[in-house]
Design an enzyme around this catalytic site. Sequence first.
Site, PDB file in Angstrom:
ATOM      1  N   THR A 159       0.872  -1.186   0.000  1.00  0.00           N
ATOM      2  CA  THR A 159       0.000   0.000   0.000  1.00  0.00           C
ATOM      3  C   THR A 159       0.903   1.228   0.000  1.00  0.00           C
ATOM      4  OG1 THR A 159      -0.116   0.278   2.401  1.00  0.00           O
ATOM      5  CG2 THR A 159      -1.675  -1.275   1.409  1.00  0.00           C
ATOM      6  N   ASP A 160       0.293   2.402  -0.107  1.00  0.00           N
ATOM      7  CA  ASP A 160       1.090   3.634  -0.110  1.00  0.00           C
ATOM      8  C   ASP A 160       1.839   3.810   1.204  1.00  0.00           C
ATOM      9  OD1 ASP A 160       0.332   4.259  -2.664  1.00  0.00           O
ATOM     10  OD2 ASP A 160      -1.329   5.565  -2.030  1.00  0.00           O
ATOM     11  N   CYS A 161       1.240   3.392   2.317  1.00  0.00           N
ATOM     12  CA  CYS A 161       1.918   3.564   3.621  1.00  0.00           C
ATOM     13  C   CYS A 161       2.741   2.340   4.016  1.00  0.00           C
ATOM     14  CB  CYS A 161       0.917   3.918   4.718  1.00  0.00           C
ATOM     15  SG  CYS A 161      -0.537   2.870   4.766  1.00  0.00           S
ATOM     16  N   TYR A 162       2.533   1.228   3.327  1.00  0.00           N
ATOM     17  CA  TYR A 162       3.309   0.012   3.589  1.00  0.00           C
ATOM     18  C   TYR A 162       3.826  -0.529   2.260  1.00  0.00           C
ATOM     19  CZ  TYR A 162       1.196   0.108   8.239  1.00  0.00           C
ATOM     20  OH  TYR A 162       0.803   0.474   9.504  1.00  0.00           O
ATOM     21  N   PRO A 163       4.900   0.062   1.728  1.00  0.00           N
ATOM     22  CA  PRO A 163       5.347  -0.274   0.367  1.00  0.00           C
ATOM     23  C   PRO A 163       6.130  -1.576   0.254  1.00  0.00           C
ATOM     24  CG  PRO A 163       6.741   1.432   1.307  1.00  0.00           C
ATOM     25  CD  PRO A 163       5.643   1.204   2.298  1.00  0.00           C
TER      26      PRO A 163
END
Length: 393
Positions: free
Chosen positions: A131-135
């Site tokens: 995700t954008d916060c967990y790349p």
Amino acid sequence: MRTITEINEKINCQSVVVWTVEELKARVAQVGIAQAAQEVDVITTGTFEPMESSGAIINLGHTDPPIKIRRCWLDGVPAYSGFGAVDLYLGATQAVEAVDGEETREKGGGHVISDLIAGSPIQLRALGQVTDCYPRATFETTITRDTINQFYLFNPRNLYQNFIVGVNGGDRPLYTYLGPLQPRLSNAVYSNPGALSPLFNDPNLQTIGIGTRIFLGGGIGYVAWEGTQHFPLQKRLPNDTPIGPAATLALIGDAKQMDARWVRGCYFKSYGPSLMLGVGVPIPVLNEEVVVHCAVQDNDLVAPIVDFSIPRRVRPTFGLVSYAQLKSGRIMIEGKPVRAAPLASMFLSRQIAITLKQWIEAGKFTLTEPVAPISKERSFLPQDIWGAQVALE
């Protein structure tokens, strides 16, 4: 006669009188209930037995870049990752995942938990949801109990107040959560340590409740809630002890403080992995009734003999047998002598009660007032009853 506050004052002054539950039973035989109740402040109980409804909460700490773990393996054992990004729950009976199509069931979550407590390194492999916060998509490392944030046991069901005796009236060996049961009633296996067991000595849970401080795996733990399959409405003898599985407790404690001597992974042949766990519960002597219940002997406790050869939820029984008969090593079933053996370690159960006694006498362990009682009205709901109702509708 006493309050927990008064008992804690004695503990802090190291003037408290503590007996193991076996010492209490012997003293009652000598001087009677009333005199024994005047003499003792705390009674310690213990058990060391398989408790498969156990597991560990682990927080790994965030990686850089961060990862939102969706699948994870600890030494090849899958851990549940369906909540926070790096929070895991490792179940004691989760087996090592199949390798090349073959499942290796001899090792499981209980072994990984025990190894972590012992300070051993554990291989971690994780797959993430990008995700954008967990790349980050993948992560591999080695962890120990000192390199992770939180590591605590949260056990949904421990300390069965009573359990069953397993036998096999069929024609082939059966491999069960009680271990191997040989055909034609060739052996009997039981798991509860009887008169040593914590909940047999407080059958109505008068002194044990949510927030009770206990010995858990060699460290300090607490009663968190009623356990799953908690069934206090089980039929009982006149001494208030149940004739079969009854009350259970959910327990919690910091695994970083525990000792692998009291938390051991184990394996049941052709059934799967589990966890041997040591639990000790202090019983404050608040009145004579507490001593009346703690004076119960193995002759006064019974368990049902259940035939595992019938593959149903409700299996036929061969009646009730006392724990004194079970501990003799032989029981009689339909006129036939049958060898009986425990899964619980009587020696280690005694050692837990002794260790807890020593902690209290040294002022290292004080008692807690329960913040709420454990339910005494919980019924037991079989799952298929709902399916039957839906079908009828």
